[in-house]
Design an enzyme around this catalytic site. Structure first.
Site, PDB file in Angstrom:
ATOM      1  N   GLY A 224      23.793  81.941  61.159  1.00  0.00           N
ATOM      2  CA  GLY A 224      24.276  81.395  62.286  1.00  0.00           C
ATOM      3  C   GLY A 224      23.332  81.371  63.433  1.00  0.00           C
ATOM      4  CB  CYS A 275      40.780  79.583  62.338  1.00  0.00           C
ATOM      5  SG  CYS A 275      40.444  80.778  63.814  1.00  0.00           S
ATOM      6  CE  LYS A 277      35.273  73.503  60.472  1.00  0.00           C
ATOM      7  NZ  LYS A 277      34.041  74.354  60.621  1.00  0.00           N
ATOM      8  CB  THR A 278      35.761  77.126  54.497  1.00  0.00           C
ATOM      9  OG1 THR A 278      34.762  76.984  55.569  1.00  0.00           O
ATOM     10  CG2 THR A 278      35.180  76.946  53.141  1.00  0.00           C
ATOM     11  CG  ASP A 292      30.196  74.482  59.912  1.00  0.00           C
ATOM     12  OD1 ASP A 292      31.400  74.986  60.417  1.00  0.00           O
ATOM     13  OD2 ASP A 292      29.525  75.054  60.059  1.00  0.00           O
ATOM     14  CB  ALA A 389      30.118  89.215  53.490  1.00  0.00           C
ATOM     15  NE  ARG A 421      41.874  84.184  62.905  1.00  0.00           N
ATOM     16  CZ  ARG A 421      42.204  84.776  61.605  1.00  0.00           C
ATOM     17  NH1 ARG A 421      42.926  85.699  61.572  1.00  0.00           N
ATOM     18  NH2 ARG A 421      41.521  84.236  60.681  1.00  0.00           N
TER      19      ARG A 421
END
Ligand code: SPV
Ligand code: MN
Length: 627
Positions: A224, A275, A277-278, A292, A389, A421
């Site tokens: 990231g 939160c 999404k994936t 993403d 992770a 969240r």
């Protein structure tokens, strides 16, 4: 070409790699490369074209250098980031601004000249003794009006290997530029490595030079922070899209099947990191396009989106056979997967938190040899795998990947979902009254409790409009205005929804099961296609009990109790009003260019809530709205 550059570039690159650069016939690119080869001073340079042999070379390099290690299953590798570099580093990520540029107090920035001087100082000779990789990628599908070519310079083979999985090839796209400088640039170095850990991690820097569309990342390892084409280029794209009248969003794209699988309606969804999404985007039985980042454009009166990526860099915690069978299968079958910051067990298999199996007792993780009770260098307990992770995998390895992912013209969006969240305020699913109401009361008001995806304390409620605040490179008010305007001229604007997977009851327990999100999605699909009625509340439309009961049965084979519905969909007016006050205060004090319509819309919502409270009290069951 300048003879001096030619001489030292040929020396560093060798004839073959040098030719790959000059064949692109792009002087701006040539000088950019020359500048950073000279500054970083690597021993050698390798140039990656779209030839699969080049990707293979880099895959092997990652193993050779020890940045990745093989695991038991064919194609699986594991990578560790330094102990202190396990999430996005917000504190050290800065926009470089000219003195006349202002983004607002919520966006971290610094003086451009100072920032450039600092980063160039840090990059000086940083690659001595190492190989530099120069790689060409494409953000968005190939041959698409949405897409942006990008070049990545790095000394990490893991970074380029990740990018190979995550992005489409871009060397041929650079040829199409015909010498133009309309491409993004990323420069990364993990700095000096000891046992494959950045020694200078306390001097991590991620700088965004928006003016020249260049991002820099130094002494960093977590993807990231390092993968320039992900959240770093996203910041550049937000600026560029703002200037050109389109949107760059922190959104998944997915297709949801309608009743009897007779139709597919596409949704995008914006949620802060970690939160759900994936997990939403890859729900079994539906179709995933991306998880993403999305570019959105009004194409001839239709709002369309593309996935900027072709792979997933997803959180692995909680992925189990039981909860996420699709991704669990993709992660356990042989095939190309990079696991990061999980544990390598003695049999050479990756293990992660809450993977539905018995916890391991030993192995190797991001702290070295791991054993139960281990303390880290900060004296904190080291879990066997990190909470943040991740796995990196190509979307085409997923059974439910939609081939439309490569459609250069994008996918028509039927609905947009915002979520966060939120333990005590928002309902599980609400549809906005209209576009403006959705953008202003649902998207621009997202608050979310912080997670391990960013460095720092977890569980703190933070404002995060459109789940995109971390990446905004334009003033917040301008960004809201762009979102309002994107549907100008769109014949049927998508419907806007808000979801909350994290609502808790009075006893502190979650009110919903992890799979209930599938039911909310199916309800949204019905709404977009005008197949379900809804109840009008002061904050938007909520589902009727009978529709949810039917969907719970169909989708999850579960009985949905009326008491559960009443508890989950009770409008919590004191909390709703408190949230409006918090958000209003933020816009009032921290955002210098918040549009007037935002305050007007929030105030109108507060008035409706206050009126409802007078009639029905603080906590209002759905029956008050006609159920
Ligand atoms: C996120 O944190 O939102 C991610 C992973 O998608 S990162 O690349 O860290 O942004
Ligand atoms: Mn993300």
């Amino acid at each position: 070409m300048d003879q001096r550059y030619k001489d030292f570039l040929t020396k560093k690159c060798g004839e073959e790699n040098y030719k790959k650069i000059v064949d692109l016939e792009n002087p701006k690119l040539y000088y950019f490369i020359a500048k950073y080869v000279e500054l970083c001073d690597p021993d050698r340079v390798f140039v990656r074209t779209d030839d699969p042999k080049d990707a293979e070379y880099l895959r092997k390099k990652a193993i050779e250098l020890g940045e990745e290690k093989t695991l038991a299953a064919k194609g699986h590798t594991i990578h560790f980031d330094g102990y202190f570099d396990q999430g996005r580093d917000k504190a050290n990520t800065r926009y470089l601004l000219r003195p006349d540029e202002v983004l607002g107090s919520d966006i971290t920035s610094m003086d451009r000249e100072k920032g450039l001087a600092e980063i160039h100082e840090r990059l000086s000779n940083i690659m001595a003794g190492r190989e530099m990789y120069i790689c060409f990628f494409c953000l968005g599908p190939n041959n698409s009006p949405f897409s942006i070519p990008a070049v990545q310079i790095t000394d990490s083979a893991y970074v380029t290997h990740s990018e190979d999985i995550l992005y489409r090839p871009g060397y041929e796209e650079f040829k199409k530029l015909k010498g133009s400088d309309r491409f993004f640039r990323a420069v990364h170095s993990s700095g000096k490595l000891t046992n494959n850990v950045s020694e200078d991690h306390h001097n991590r820097r991620v700088f965004i030079n928006i003016l020249d569309e260049i991002v820099y990342s130094v002494n960093t390892q977590y993807a990231g922070n390092t993968v320039g084409l992900k959240k770093l280029a996203m910041r550049l794209a937000i600026k560029r899209s703002s200037e050109e009248g389109w949107l760059t969003e922190h959104m998944f794209i997915m297709g949801v099947h309608g009743p009897d699988n007779k139709r597919v309606t596409y949704f995008t969804g914006s949620f802060p990191s970690a939160c759900g999404k994936t997990a939403t985007a890859m729900l079994g039985g539906e179709k995933i396009i991306g998880d993403d980042i999305a570019y959105l454009r009004n194409i001839n009166g239709t709002l369309k989106a593309v996935n900027v990526e072709r792979g997933i860099f997803g959180i692995i915690q909680d992925v189990s056979q039981e909860n996420d069978p699709t991704i669990f299968k993709a992660l356990t079958d042989p095939g190309e997967v990079i696991f990061s910051n999980v544990l390598k067990d003695p049999s050479g298999n990756p293990r992660w938190l809450s993977d539905g199996r018995q916890d391991p007792r030993e192995g190797i993780n991001y702290s070295g040899d791991w054993f139960p009770g281990k303390k880290g260098p900060d004296q904190k307990d080291v879990p066997f795998a990190h909470k943040n992770a991740r796995y990196t995998i190509s979307l085409k390895n997923m059974d439910n990947c939609d081939p439309k992912i490569e459609d250069p013209n994008g996918i028509e969006i039927g609905g947009i979902i915002y979520g966060g969240r939120d333990s005590d305020t928002s309902l599980p699913v609400v549809e906005s009254f209209d576009w403006n109401h959705g953008i202003l009361t649902q998207a621009a008001t997202i608050e979310s409790e912080t997670t391990a995806a960013t460095l720092g304390k977890e569980g703190v409620r933070e404002f995060n409009l459109m789940a995109n605040l971390d990446f905004l490179s334009i003033p917040v008010g301008r960004y809201i205005q762009n979102n309002l305007e994107i549907i100008d001229g769109v014949k049927t604007p998508p419907r806007i929804f808000h979801v909350n997977y994290f609502l808790r009851g009075q006893d502190g327990k979650y009110l919903n099961g992890i799979k209930d999100k599938h039911v909310w999605l199916k309800w949204m699909e019905l709404r977009v296609n005008m197949n379900a009625e809804a109840l009008k509340t002061p904050i938007g439309f909520i589902p009727e009990y009978k529709d949810l009961a039917e969907l719970f049965k169909k989708v999850l084979g579960k009985e949905y109790k009326k008491e559960s519905y009443d508890e989950q969909f009770t409008l919590r007016i004191p909390e709703q009003i408190a949230k409006i006050s918090r958000i209003r205060e933020i816009y009032h004090t921290k955002v210098f260019d918040a549009p007037h319509i935002l305050f007007k819309t929030l105030d109108a919502q507060k008035t409706r809530l206050t009126k409802c409270r007078k009639e029905h009290g603080d906590y209002v069951k759905p029956s008050a709205f006609g159920a």
